[in-house]
Design a protein around this motif. Structure first.
Motif, PDB file in Angstrom:
ATOM      1  N   ALA A   1      -5.143   2.162  -3.953  1.00  0.00           N
ATOM      2  CA  ALA A   1      -3.979   1.408  -3.495  1.00  0.00           C
ATOM      3  C   ALA A   1      -4.398   0.188  -2.680  1.00  0.00           C
ATOM      4  O   ALA A   1      -3.812  -0.889  -2.826  1.00  0.00           O
ATOM      5  N   VAL A   2      -5.408   0.346  -1.832  1.00  0.00           N
ATOM      6  CA  VAL A   2      -5.878  -0.782  -1.024  1.00  0.00           C
ATOM      7  C   VAL A   2      -6.446  -1.871  -1.931  1.00  0.00           C
ATOM      8  O   VAL A   2      -6.127  -3.049  -1.784  1.00  0.00           O
TER       9      VAL A   2
ATOM     10  N   VAL B   1       0.829  -1.211   0.000  1.00  0.00           N
ATOM     11  CA  VAL B   1       0.000   0.000   0.000  1.00  0.00           C
ATOM     12  C   VAL B   1       0.865   1.263   0.000  1.00  0.00           C
ATOM     13  O   VAL B   1       0.651   2.144  -0.840  1.00  0.00           O
TER      14      VAL B   1
ATOM     15  N   SER C   1      -3.620  -3.473  -3.825  1.00  0.00           N
ATOM     16  CA  SER C   1      -2.844  -4.286  -2.891  1.00  0.00           C
ATOM     17  C   SER C   1      -3.513  -5.629  -2.643  1.00  0.00           C
ATOM     18  O   SER C   1      -2.838  -6.661  -2.562  1.00  0.00           O
TER      19      SER C   1
END
Length: 139
Positions: A77-78, A63, A81
């Motif tokens: 990003a989460v 992240v 990820s």
């Protein structure tokens, strides 16, 4: 290994609390921003090495790499990820299938709970400002 892992966690937390530096106004101008591909690949290699050595560290390193180096928002990003972690998990599973006895019932229960938690977390993300989420991740 544990001391190195702890130092990496602290460095990552500090980087997330500070946020990324504004390098230029490409996004404001509508131009495509250049990704630091070499840095991102190096970070991916480090994440893979750390994960392989200590068996942890995927999410807390991926992240920040995506946010700070890739320039993604926290929600993006989460989500990204989670895809990376899923692929790494499948690779790890493939590596252990022939050498380790897996308790499939337990694995399926944990997986089901993780999927439910992921869906709930995805809904909650819409309620939290990305900057607050980034700082919370750092803490």
């Amino acid at each position: 290994l544990l001391i190195g892992f702890a130092l990496m966690m602290v460095a990552t937390a500090v980087a997330m609390l500070r946020g990324r530096r504004a390098t230029d106004n490409a996004e404001a101008d509508g131009r495509q921003r250049q990704l630091p591909v070499v840095k991102i690949l190096a970070e991916g290699l480090v994440v893979g090495l750390v994960t392989g050595l200590v068996g942890a560290g995927g999410g807390f390193l991926v992240v920040p790499a995506l946010v700070l180096l890739g320039g993604l928002s926290m929600p993006a990003a989460v989500g990204t990820s989670l895809v990376v972690i899923a692929m790494k998990s499948f690779a790890g599973l493939a590596g252990y299938l022939s050498t380790v006895q897996i308790d499939w019932r337990l694995a399926l229960m944990v997986t089901a709970a993780a999927v439910v938690g992921g869906l709930i977390g995805a809904r909650l993300t819409a309620l939290i400002k990305p900057d607050v989420l980034r700082k919370g991740f750092g803490w």
